[in-house]
Scaffold this motif. Sequence first.
Motif, PDB file in Angstrom:
ATOM      1  N   PHE A 151       0.829  -1.204   0.000  1.00 22.85           N
ATOM      2  CA  PHE A 151       0.000   0.000   0.000  1.00 22.85           C
ATOM      3  C   PHE A 151       0.861   1.251   0.000  1.00 22.85           C
ATOM      4  O   PHE A 151       0.377   2.346  -0.263  1.00 22.85           O
ATOM      5  CB  PHE A 151      -0.947   0.009   1.210  1.00 22.85           C
ATOM      6  N   ALA A 152       2.158   1.124   0.301  1.00 20.04           N
ATOM      7  CA  ALA A 152       3.054   2.283   0.342  1.00 20.04           C
ATOM      8  C   ALA A 152       4.375   1.910  -0.311  1.00 20.04           C
ATOM      9  O   ALA A 152       5.061   0.994   0.136  1.00 20.04           O
ATOM     10  CB  ALA A 152       3.287   2.745   1.776  1.00 20.04           C
ATOM     11  N   SER A 153       4.719   2.604  -1.364  1.00 18.57           N
ATOM     12  CA  SER A 153       5.958   2.308  -2.074  1.00 18.57           C
ATOM     13  C   SER A 153       6.437   3.576  -2.774  1.00 18.57           C
ATOM     14  O   SER A 153       5.625   4.377  -3.261  1.00 18.57           O
ATOM     15  CB  SER A 153       5.731   1.201  -3.104  1.00 18.57           C
ATOM     16  N   PRO A 154       7.729   3.846  -2.849  1.00 16.92           N
ATOM     17  CA  PRO A 154       8.817   3.044  -2.262  1.00 16.92           C
ATOM     18  C   PRO A 154       9.004   3.354  -0.781  1.00 16.92           C
ATOM     19  O   PRO A 154       8.564   4.395  -0.298  1.00 16.92           O
ATOM     20  CB  PRO A 154      10.027   3.487  -3.077  1.00 16.92           C
ATOM     21  N   LEU A 155       9.647   2.443  -0.058  1.00 16.40           N
ATOM     22  CA  LEU A 155       9.918   2.638   1.349  1.00 16.40           C
ATOM     23  C   LEU A 155      11.294   3.262   1.555  1.00 16.40           C
ATOM     24  O   LEU A 155      12.198   3.098   0.738  1.00 16.40           O
ATOM     25  CB  LEU A 155       9.853   1.297   2.088  1.00 16.40           C
ATOM     26  N   THR A 156      11.446   3.978   2.653  1.00 20.51           N
ATOM     27  CA  THR A 156      12.722   4.602   2.991  1.00 20.51           C
ATOM     28  C   THR A 156      13.453   3.741   4.001  1.00 20.51           C
ATOM     29  O   THR A 156      12.924   3.452   5.081  1.00 20.51           O
ATOM     30  CB  THR A 156      12.508   6.007   3.584  1.00 20.51           C
ATOM     31  N   ALA A 157      14.649   3.306   3.655  1.00 17.11           N
ATOM     32  CA  ALA A 157      15.442   2.475   4.571  1.00 17.11           C
ATOM     33  C   ALA A 157      16.090   3.366   5.628  1.00 17.11           C
ATOM     34  O   ALA A 157      16.672   4.415   5.320  1.00 17.11           O
ATOM     35  CB  ALA A 157      16.509   1.715   3.799  1.00 17.11           C
ATOM     36  N   LEU A 158      15.972   2.957   6.876  1.00 14.88           N
ATOM     37  CA  LEU A 158      16.565   3.703   7.980  1.00 14.88           C
ATOM     38  C   LEU A 158      17.904   3.088   8.369  1.00 14.88           C
ATOM     39  O   LEU A 158      18.064   1.861   8.329  1.00 14.88           O
ATOM     40  CB  LEU A 158      15.644   3.700   9.199  1.00 14.88           C
ATOM     41  N   PRO A 159      18.876   3.903   8.756  1.00 17.85           N
ATOM     42  CA  PRO A 159      20.162   3.343   9.196  1.00 17.85           C
ATOM     43  C   PRO A 159      19.998   2.554  10.488  1.00 17.85           C
ATOM     44  O   PRO A 159      19.232   2.942  11.374  1.00 17.85           O
ATOM     45  CB  PRO A 159      21.027   4.589   9.413  1.00 17.85           C
ATOM     46  N   LEU A 160      20.682   1.429  10.600  1.00 20.29           N
ATOM     47  CA  LEU A 160      20.596   0.582  11.782  1.00 20.29           C
ATOM     48  C   LEU A 160      21.709   0.975  12.751  1.00 20.29           C
ATOM     49  O   LEU A 160      22.850   0.507  12.654  1.00 20.29           O
ATOM     50  CB  LEU A 160      20.704  -0.897  11.403  1.00 20.29           C
ATOM     51  N   LEU A 161      21.387   1.854  13.681  1.00 17.68           N
ATOM     52  CA  LEU A 161      22.316   2.310  14.717  1.00 17.68           C
ATOM     53  C   LEU A 161      21.723   1.915  16.060  1.00 17.68           C
ATOM     54  O   LEU A 161      20.589   2.288  16.378  1.00 17.68           O
ATOM     55  CB  LEU A 161      22.509   3.827  14.637  1.00 17.68           C
ATOM     56  N   LYS A 162      22.468   1.177  16.847  1.00 22.71           N
ATOM     57  CA  LYS A 162      21.920   0.589  18.062  1.00 22.71           C
ATOM     58  C   LYS A 162      22.506   1.219  19.323  1.00 22.71           C
ATOM     59  O   LYS A 162      23.643   1.681  19.337  1.00 22.71           O
ATOM     60  CB  LYS A 162      22.210  -0.916  18.092  1.00 22.71           C
ATOM     61  N   PHE A 163      21.685   1.206  20.384  1.00 22.90           N
ATOM     62  CA  PHE A 163      22.181   1.420  21.730  1.00 22.90           C
ATOM     63  C   PHE A 163      22.434   0.049  22.345  1.00 22.90           C
ATOM     64  O   PHE A 163      21.781  -0.934  21.999  1.00 22.90           O
ATOM     65  CB  PHE A 163      21.164   2.182  22.587  1.00 22.90           C
ATOM     66  N   SER A 164      23.377  -0.021  23.290  1.00 28.84           N
ATOM     67  CA  SER A 164      23.700  -1.298  23.916  1.00 28.84           C
ATOM     68  C   SER A 164      23.612  -1.195  25.429  1.00 28.84           C
ATOM     69  O   SER A 164      23.559  -0.099  26.004  1.00 28.84           O
ATOM     70  CB  SER A 164      25.115  -1.741  23.518  1.00 28.84           C
ATOM     71  N   ASN A 165      23.609  -2.360  26.078  1.00 26.39           N
ATOM     72  CA  ASN A 165      23.585  -2.404  27.534  1.00 26.39           C
ATOM     73  C   ASN A 165      24.761  -1.663  28.155  1.00 26.39           C
ATOM     74  O   ASN A 165      24.638  -1.047  29.213  1.00 26.39           O
ATOM     75  CB  ASN A 165      23.603  -3.862  28.013  1.00 26.39           C
ATOM     76  N   PHE A 166      25.916  -1.735  27.504  1.00 22.98           N
ATOM     77  CA  PHE A 166      27.109  -1.118  28.057  1.00 22.98           C
ATOM     78  C   PHE A 166      27.053   0.410  28.016  1.00 22.98           C
ATOM     79  O   PHE A 166      27.877   1.083  28.640  1.00 22.98           O
ATOM     80  CB  PHE A 166      28.352  -1.608  27.301  1.00 22.98           C
ATOM     81  N   GLN A 167      26.096   0.950  27.283  1.00 23.83           N
ATOM     82  CA  GLN A 167      25.947   2.408  27.194  1.00 23.83           C
ATOM     83  C   GLN A 167      24.896   2.935  28.157  1.00 23.83           C
ATOM     84  O   GLN A 167      24.561   4.108  28.132  1.00 23.83           O
ATOM     85  CB  GLN A 167      25.566   2.789  25.760  1.00 23.83           C
ATOM     86  N   GLY A 168      24.379   2.060  29.031  1.00 14.38           N
ATOM     87  CA  GLY A 168      23.288   2.444  29.916  1.00 14.38           C
ATOM     88  C   GLY A 168      23.759   2.929  31.273  1.00 14.38           C
ATOM     89  O   GLY A 168      24.767   2.465  31.811  1.00 14.38           O
ATOM     90  N   THR A 169      23.018   3.895  31.832  1.00 14.07           N
ATOM     91  CA  THR A 169      23.224   4.370  33.196  1.00 14.07           C
ATOM     92  C   THR A 169      21.861   4.548  33.858  1.00 14.07           C
ATOM     93  O   THR A 169      20.839   4.658  33.179  1.00 14.07           O
ATOM     94  CB  THR A 169      23.978   5.711  33.244  1.00 14.07           C
ATOM     95  N   ILE A 170      21.873   4.565  35.190  1.00 12.62           N
ATOM     96  CA  ILE A 170      20.648   4.784  35.959  1.00 12.62           C
ATOM     97  C   ILE A 170      20.915   5.858  37.005  1.00 12.62           C
ATOM     98  O   ILE A 170      21.920   5.811  37.710  1.00 12.62           O
ATOM     99  CB  ILE A 170      20.176   3.498  36.664  1.00 12.62           C
ATOM    100  N   GLU A 171      20.004   6.833  37.066  1.00  6.52           N
ATOM    101  CA  GLU A 171      20.068   7.850  38.110  1.00  6.52           C
ATOM    102  C   GLU A 171      18.832   7.720  38.999  1.00  6.52           C
ATOM    103  O   GLU A 171      17.724   7.537  38.506  1.00  6.52           O
ATOM    104  CB  GLU A 171      20.124   9.257  37.519  1.00  6.52           C
ATOM    105  N   GLU A 172      19.052   7.825  40.307  1.00  7.50           N
ATOM    106  CA  GLU A 172      17.967   7.832  41.276  1.00  7.50           C
ATOM    107  C   GLU A 172      18.074   9.111  42.088  1.00  7.50           C
ATOM    108  O   GLU A 172      19.130   9.404  42.663  1.00  7.50           O
ATOM    109  CB  GLU A 172      18.061   6.611  42.201  1.00  7.50           C
ATOM    110  N   ALA A 173      16.995   9.897  42.081  1.00 12.41           N
ATOM    111  CA  ALA A 173      16.981  11.192  42.773  1.00 12.41           C
ATOM    112  C   ALA A 173      18.125  12.087  42.317  1.00 12.41           C
ATOM    113  O   ALA A 173      18.712  12.821  43.112  1.00 12.41           O
ATOM    114  CB  ALA A 173      17.019  10.991  44.285  1.00 12.41           C
ATOM    115  N   GLY A 174      18.483  12.007  41.038  1.00 16.26           N
ATOM    116  CA  GLY A 174      19.498  12.885  40.467  1.00 16.26           C
ATOM    117  C   GLY A 174      20.923  12.409  40.608  1.00 16.26           C
ATOM    118  O   GLY A 174      21.843  13.055  40.097  1.00 16.26           O
TER     119      GLY A 174
END
Length: 242
Positions: free
Chosen positions: A88-111
């Motif tokens: 129903f929709a053509s052509p499609l636009t391919a998006l670049p596959l750029l990922k976030f990973s677990n090693f890039q994660g942080t957690i803040e609690e109360a700042g």
Amino acid sequence: QTGIGFWLRAMFGNPATTGSGDPYTHVFRVTKSQPSLVLEQQYPDIPAYEKFNGCKVNKFSFTYGGDTELTANIDILGAKRTVGATSFASPLTALPLLKFSNFQGTIEEAGAQLAIVTEASLNADFGLDGNTYTIGGNGCRTDLPEGILQVSGSIKAFFADTVLLNKAVNNTKSSLKFKFTSGTHSLQFFMEEVIFQQTSPGIESEKGIYINLPFKAFYDSGAGGSAIVATLVNGYASYATV
């Protein structure tokens, strides 16, 4: 880093976007209604194309920690399914596959950043009413009204002190920020008002004591005006729809 913005828009609607070049900052907040989507699953070699009308995101969740691939689970409800031989929709636009990973994660609690967390999860349940079939509706849902958004999750941490446990015991309101950073790009989920639920620390092995703290996020009087605020910083200019 690009594709997740479309799913955030599906959950929260158009973001507030700032920036005149890479990086752009897209801020998504809870709104009174969710957008309705048309999704298509393609099997071009057959050919067969499944089109799903009237789709909405019902649930969104992810868990991070460890060395596995970081993935999100998205539960979708739709109104109607049709199968055709052309897209129903053509052509499609391919998006670049750029990922976030677990090693890039942080957690803040109360700042303040938490350095003792080994695993964390986040769940958003939009409470869609999927039981909206009507007489004469040809087996299709006629509507997908939203319920009350429920934002919850949990953190698992080394039991190094009683700070987080005391907040759970005393029903002390806090905040949580889950963030992933890759260079100048990032994705964060900020919950300004959070209550931890009471649990007891447990001995999982001879290597240490852990505490699992479920939490619930809500909006009461927070300055952000939203139970959860998602901020995506990337090189994509706009997620807005007309």
